[in-house]
Design a protein around this motif. Structure first.
Motif, PDB file in Angstrom:
ATOM      1  N   LYS B 137       0.858  -1.191   0.000  1.00 12.50           N
ATOM      2  CA  LYS B 137       0.000   0.000   0.000  1.00 12.50           C
ATOM      3  C   LYS B 137       0.893   1.239   0.000  1.00 12.50           C
ATOM      4  O   LYS B 137       2.036   1.198   0.462  1.00 12.50           O
ATOM      5  CB  LYS B 137      -0.891   0.004   1.247  1.00 12.50           C
ATOM      6  CG  LYS B 137      -1.979  -1.058   1.201  1.00 12.50           C
ATOM      7  CD  LYS B 137      -2.879  -0.956   2.414  1.00 12.50           C
ATOM      8  CE  LYS B 137      -3.984  -1.991   2.317  1.00 12.50           C
ATOM      9  NZ  LYS B 137      -4.890  -1.926   3.469  1.00 12.50           N
ATOM     10  N   TRP B 138       0.348   2.332  -0.523  1.00 12.32           N
ATOM     11  CA  TRP B 138       1.123   3.575  -0.560  1.00 12.32           C
ATOM     12  C   TRP B 138       1.360   4.079   0.861  1.00 12.32           C
ATOM     13  O   TRP B 138       0.418   4.158   1.654  1.00 12.32           O
ATOM     14  CB  TRP B 138       0.395   4.627  -1.382  1.00 12.32           C
ATOM     15  CG  TRP B 138       0.303   4.287  -2.839  1.00 12.32           C
ATOM     16  CD1 TRP B 138      -0.782   3.782  -3.501  1.00 12.32           C
ATOM     17  CD2 TRP B 138       1.349   4.391  -3.810  1.00 12.32           C
ATOM     18  NE1 TRP B 138      -0.484   3.576  -4.817  1.00 12.32           N
ATOM     19  CE2 TRP B 138       0.824   3.947  -5.046  1.00 12.32           C
ATOM     20  CE3 TRP B 138       2.681   4.826  -3.762  1.00 12.32           C
ATOM     21  CZ2 TRP B 138       1.568   3.918  -6.214  1.00 12.32           C
ATOM     22  CZ3 TRP B 138       3.420   4.794  -4.935  1.00 12.32           C
ATOM     23  CH2 TRP B 138       2.875   4.350  -6.140  1.00 12.32           C
ATOM     24  N   LYS B 139       2.611   4.408   1.156  1.00 11.99           N
ATOM     25  CA  LYS B 139       2.961   4.946   2.480  1.00 11.99           C
ATOM     26  C   LYS B 139       2.919   6.464   2.408  1.00 11.99           C
ATOM     27  O   LYS B 139       3.701   7.082   1.672  1.00 11.99           O
ATOM     28  CB  LYS B 139       4.363   4.495   2.881  1.00 11.99           C
ATOM     29  CG  LYS B 139       4.401   3.099   3.431  1.00 11.99           C
ATOM     30  CD  LYS B 139       5.770   2.777   4.001  1.00 11.99           C
ATOM     31  CE  LYS B 139       5.804   1.306   4.396  1.00 11.99           C
ATOM     32  NZ  LYS B 139       7.161   0.782   4.426  1.00 11.99           N
ATOM     33  N   ILE B 140       2.004   7.039   3.167  1.00 15.31           N
ATOM     34  CA  ILE B 140       1.805   8.482   3.107  1.00 15.31           C
ATOM     35  C   ILE B 140       2.091   9.095   4.469  1.00 15.31           C
ATOM     36  O   ILE B 140       1.509   8.691   5.483  1.00 15.31           O
ATOM     37  CB  ILE B 140       0.373   8.805   2.642  1.00 15.31           C
ATOM     38  CG1 ILE B 140       0.195   8.243   1.208  1.00 15.31           C
ATOM     39  CG2 ILE B 140       0.109  10.303   2.683  1.00 15.31           C
ATOM     40  CD1 ILE B 140      -1.216   8.137   0.759  1.00 15.31           C
ATOM     41  N   GLY B 141       3.006  10.042   4.490  1.00 17.32           N
ATOM     42  CA  GLY B 141       3.371  10.713   5.735  1.00 17.32           C
ATOM     43  C   GLY B 141       2.481  11.911   5.989  1.00 17.32           C
ATOM     44  O   GLY B 141       2.170  12.670   5.066  1.00 17.32           O
ATOM     45  N   GLN B 143       2.341  15.456   7.488  1.00 19.77           N
ATOM     46  CA  GLN B 143       3.329  16.487   7.788  1.00 19.77           C
ATOM     47  C   GLN B 143       3.069  17.134   9.145  1.00 19.77           C
ATOM     48  O   GLN B 143       1.918  17.344   9.526  1.00 19.77           O
ATOM     49  CB  GLN B 143       3.237  17.547   6.685  1.00 19.77           C
ATOM     50  CG  GLN B 143       4.346  18.553   6.665  1.00 19.77           C
ATOM     51  CD  GLN B 143       4.136  19.545   5.524  1.00 19.77           C
ATOM     52  OE1 GLN B 143       3.041  20.079   5.357  1.00 19.77           O
ATOM     53  NE2 GLN B 143       5.165  19.765   4.746  1.00 19.77           N
ATOM     54  N   ASN B 144       4.162  17.442   9.838  1.00 16.60           N
ATOM     55  CA  ASN B 144       4.051  18.191  11.083  1.00 16.60           C
ATOM     56  C   ASN B 144       3.690  19.642  10.752  1.00 16.60           C
ATOM     57  O   ASN B 144       4.442  20.324  10.064  1.00 16.60           O
ATOM     58  CB  ASN B 144       5.409  18.155  11.802  1.00 16.60           C
ATOM     59  CG  ASN B 144       5.352  18.817  13.166  1.00 16.60           C
ATOM     60  OD1 ASN B 144       4.388  19.504  13.491  1.00 16.60           O
ATOM     61  ND2 ASN B 144       6.385  18.592  13.964  1.00 16.60           N
ATOM     62  N   GLN B 150       9.138  17.593   8.923  1.00 21.14           N
ATOM     63  CA  GLN B 150       8.910  16.394   9.734  1.00 21.14           C
ATOM     64  C   GLN B 150       7.611  15.677   9.382  1.00 21.14           C
ATOM     65  O   GLN B 150       6.606  16.307   9.052  1.00 21.14           O
ATOM     66  CB  GLN B 150       8.823  16.790  11.216  1.00 21.14           C
ATOM     67  CG  GLN B 150      10.114  16.598  11.963  1.00 21.14           C
ATOM     68  CD  GLN B 150       9.940  16.917  13.429  1.00 21.14           C
ATOM     69  OE1 GLN B 150       8.819  17.018  13.938  1.00 21.14           O
ATOM     70  NE2 GLN B 150      11.051  17.079  14.118  1.00 21.14           N
ATOM     71  N   VAL B 151       7.666  14.360   9.499  1.00 24.72           N
ATOM     72  CA  VAL B 151       6.463  13.537   9.374  1.00 24.72           C
ATOM     73  C   VAL B 151       6.074  13.084  10.778  1.00 24.72           C
ATOM     74  O   VAL B 151       6.921  12.654  11.560  1.00 24.72           O
ATOM     75  CB  VAL B 151       6.758  12.316   8.480  1.00 24.72           C
ATOM     76  CG1 VAL B 151       5.684  11.260   8.616  1.00 24.72           C
ATOM     77  CG2 VAL B 151       6.882  12.745   7.027  1.00 24.72           C
ATOM     78  N   ILE B 152       4.786  13.207  11.124  1.00 26.58           N
ATOM     79  CA  ILE B 152       4.374  12.824  12.481  1.00 26.58           C
ATOM     80  C   ILE B 152       3.499  11.565  12.495  1.00 26.58           C
ATOM     81  O   ILE B 152       3.150  11.068  13.568  1.00 26.58           O
ATOM     82  CB  ILE B 152       3.628  13.975  13.200  1.00 26.58           C
ATOM     83  CG1 ILE B 152       2.499  14.523  12.321  1.00 26.58           C
ATOM     84  CG2 ILE B 152       4.612  15.073  13.580  1.00 26.58           C
ATOM     85  CD1 ILE B 152       1.597  15.494  13.040  1.00 26.58           C
ATOM     86  N   LYS B 153       3.146  11.082  11.341  1.00 28.60           N
ATOM     87  CA  LYS B 153       2.334   9.862  11.278  1.00 28.60           C
ATOM     88  C   LYS B 153       2.488   9.275   9.879  1.00 28.60           C
ATOM     89  O   LYS B 153       2.611  10.020   8.904  1.00 28.60           O
ATOM     90  CB  LYS B 153       0.851  10.203  11.524  1.00 28.60           C
ATOM     91  CG  LYS B 153       0.082   9.153  12.261  1.00 28.60           C
ATOM     92  CD  LYS B 153       0.409   9.143  13.737  1.00 28.60           C
ATOM     93  CE  LYS B 153      -0.187   7.929  14.416  1.00 28.60           C
ATOM     94  NZ  LYS B 153       0.382   7.737  15.758  1.00 28.60           N
ATOM     95  N   ILE B 154       2.451   7.967   9.800  1.00 28.64           N
ATOM     96  CA  ILE B 154       2.493   7.329   8.479  1.00 28.64           C
ATOM     97  C   ILE B 154       1.257   6.460   8.325  1.00 28.64           C
ATOM     98  O   ILE B 154       0.983   5.598   9.165  1.00 28.64           O
ATOM     99  CB  ILE B 154       3.767   6.479   8.317  1.00 28.64           C
ATOM    100  CG1 ILE B 154       5.013   7.376   8.446  1.00 28.64           C
ATOM    101  CG2 ILE B 154       3.776   5.773   6.954  1.00 28.64           C
ATOM    102  CD1 ILE B 154       6.321   6.609   8.527  1.00 28.64           C
ATOM    103  N   ILE B 162      -6.639  11.127   0.507  1.00 22.79           N
ATOM    104  CA  ILE B 162      -6.259  11.759   1.765  1.00 22.79           C
ATOM    105  C   ILE B 162      -6.010  13.235   1.508  1.00 22.79           C
ATOM    106  O   ILE B 162      -5.479  13.615   0.458  1.00 22.79           O
ATOM    107  CB  ILE B 162      -5.016  11.064   2.383  1.00 22.79           C
ATOM    108  CG1 ILE B 162      -4.663  11.657   3.751  1.00 22.79           C
ATOM    109  CG2 ILE B 162      -3.817  11.118   1.443  1.00 22.79           C
ATOM    110  CD1 ILE B 162      -3.635  10.824   4.526  1.00 22.79           C
ATOM    111  N   THR B 190      -6.122  16.096   9.042  1.00 25.42           N
ATOM    112  CA  THR B 190      -5.949  15.220   7.885  1.00 25.42           C
ATOM    113  C   THR B 190      -7.146  14.284   7.822  1.00 25.42           C
ATOM    114  O   THR B 190      -7.536  13.712   8.842  1.00 25.42           O
ATOM    115  CB  THR B 190      -4.650  14.405   8.021  1.00 25.42           C
ATOM    116  OG1 THR B 190      -3.546  15.308   8.025  1.00 25.42           O
ATOM    117  CG2 THR B 190      -4.489  13.428   6.856  1.00 25.42           C
ATOM    118  N   TYR B 226      -7.235  12.714  11.529  1.00 25.99           N
ATOM    119  CA  TYR B 226      -6.149  12.932  12.494  1.00 25.99           C
ATOM    120  C   TYR B 226      -5.993  14.443  12.642  1.00 25.99           C
ATOM    121  O   TYR B 226      -5.584  15.133  11.705  1.00 25.99           O
ATOM    122  CB  TYR B 226      -4.863  12.288  11.971  1.00 25.99           C
ATOM    123  CG  TYR B 226      -3.734  12.218  12.964  1.00 25.99           C
ATOM    124  CD1 TYR B 226      -3.703  11.230  13.950  1.00 25.99           C
ATOM    125  CD2 TYR B 226      -2.673  13.130  12.918  1.00 25.99           C
ATOM    126  CE1 TYR B 226      -2.651  11.145  14.849  1.00 25.99           C
ATOM    127  CE2 TYR B 226      -1.621  13.055  13.818  1.00 25.99           C
ATOM    128  CZ  TYR B 226      -1.616  12.060  14.783  1.00 25.99           C
ATOM    129  OH  TYR B 226      -0.578  11.979  15.672  1.00 25.99           O
TER     130      TYR B 226
END
Lengths: 177, 244
Positions: B137-141, B143-144, B150-154, B162, B190, B226
């Motif tokens: 599956k596509w991994k989508i970060g 953004q903080n 920074q990425v705060i969640k994947i 999304i 998000t 989120y």
């Protein structure tokens, strides 16, 4: 506001049923309520008063969420006892602005009993009705944000243009009082 | 094949995760984005929307796309308690919906050409179809909002959309007319939805709702969210963990 919506909607729906009963109590044998005579209560008196004109025949008081006619006690038990008095037919309520869209119901009476209340119009062509029907404001999980490994395919974040849009939107909302 | 360009004044990336990918197909989608931008950009003086706002075009003369977008905006307004509203001081700005709409239409162009594994992104809003080249599956970060590096969640998505709405601007003096509280209680929200158009429009509206926006998303069937608050705490819907 959502609770008002729910309460007033169900009071209004009950009002319709009561009105059907009352109308039939002293009418001719095949009287059918026309599209204008419904006592559905104003749905959202605080924010949308102009959208809910009260029909002159309606027994409810204008602008109040307590729209149930006073002589009839409210409660499912009473409804059960009185159901047998209805005359057979199909009774259509008027269109009411429910803020999310229009609501219009139709009551079907057969053998003296209400056998169905159909929604002729209901704002349910998407997820919104789920929202309306679910009144829960659950406790949602909370966490402190934390930097993650940035090994991802792509990033989702707020763009400059949406920032501008949000600022305008927020500004517009501040004037919408 | 992956290509990035600037459309609508924002970065846009298309990634076709297939061996037979053609650059001309990516360019076709970018051309479509420019076409949409030329119609709907409020920053372009000659766009249809700018001409409408200058009263140079009457409603009867609107293009088919304009009619469609305007009707979608009206529908979204009804579905969001009026929080999604494109009318600002007598002018219309449908940007809060056009981006997601354009991304989804761009994805449809690729689907028609037989692509099943790709993502289409404009400025952080993404339609993710199928799987990445790794077969995952596509991994989508996410953004903080306080630090764009920074990425705060994947989250991991396939055949979903999304979108993130947020702001870096302090505007504490502006109040939400419905709650009386400042409208900027949250930094970003998000939203994951059945497609990017749905995610985008509801993310826009949820952000305008402030803290209760996450409850709005929680109660929407088929959507997860989120929300990052100004105090750097995040609140997530109950099904959000399914995408982690």
């Amino acid at each position: 506001m959502r609770k008002y919506f729910q309460i007033s909607f169900f009071l209004g729906l009950f009002g319709l049923l009561v009105f059907v009963r009352q109308s039939l109590g002293f009418g001719d044998s095949h009287r059918v309520i026309g599209p204008v005579a419904t006592p559905l209560s104003p749905v959202n008196p605080s924010s949308n008063p102009q959208a809910t004109p009260v029909p002159s025949q309606a027994p409810s008081s204008s602008g109040s969420t307590a729209a149930t006619p006073s002589p009839v006690p409210v409660g499912p038990q009473m409804m059960q006892k009185r159901m047998g008095q209805y005359k057979d037919g199909t009774y259509t309520g008027s269109v009411q602005d429910a803020f999310y869209g229009n609501i219009q119901v139709q009551a079907v009476v057969s053998g003296g009993r209400i056998t169905a209340v159909n929604f002729l119009q209901y704002p349910n062509d998407n997820g919104t009705s789920q929202y309306i029907n679910s009144q829960a404001d659950p406790m949602l999980a909370q966490e402190a944000i934390q930097a993650q490994n940035a090994n991802v395919d792509i990033i989702s974040g707020a763009s400059d243009s949406s920032m501008a849009f949000q600022a305008s939107l927020t500004d517009a909302l501040s004037q919408a009082k | 094949m992956k290509k990035t360009t600037t459309v609508m004044g924002m970065p846009s990336t298309i990634n076709l995760a297939q061996g037979n990918a053609k650059e001309e197909d990516i360019n076709e989608v970018f051309s479509y984005f420019h076409y949409i931008d030329n119609k709907f950009s409020t920053y372009k003086k000659d766009s249809e929307i700018s001409r409408i706002n200058r009263r140079e075009i009457r409603k009867e003369e609107w293009s088919r796309e304009m009619e469609k977008i305007m009707s979608l905006c009206e529908k979204t307004k009804k579905e969001t308690e009026g929080y999604f509203d494109i009318n600002i001081k007598g002018l219309m700005d449908p940007s809060g919906l056009v981006k997601g709409y354009a991304i989804l239409e761009g994805a449809k162009i690729l689907r028609k050409r037989g692509y099943k594994n790709f993502f289409v992104e404009i400025a952080g809003d993404i339609q993710a179809d199928g799987f990445s080249k790794k077969g995952e599956k596509w991994k989508i970060g996410i953004q903080n909002p306080f630090d764009s590096r920074q990425v705060i969640k994947i989250v991991q998505l396939s055949n979903m959309g999304i979108a993130t709405s947020g702001t870096y601007i302090r505007a504490g003096h502006i109040n939400n007319p419905k709650s009386g509280k400042p409208a900027d209680e949250i930094a970003a929200i998000t939203v994951i939805g059945p497609d990017v158009y749905e995610a985008d429009r509801f993310a826009t509206a949820a952000f305008a709702m402030g803290e209760k926006g996450i409850n709005f998303i929680e109660n929407l069937n088929g959507f997860e969210g989120y929300m990052v608050k100004k105090n750097k705490k995040a609140v997530m819907t109950r099904g959000f963990h399914n995408y982690l």
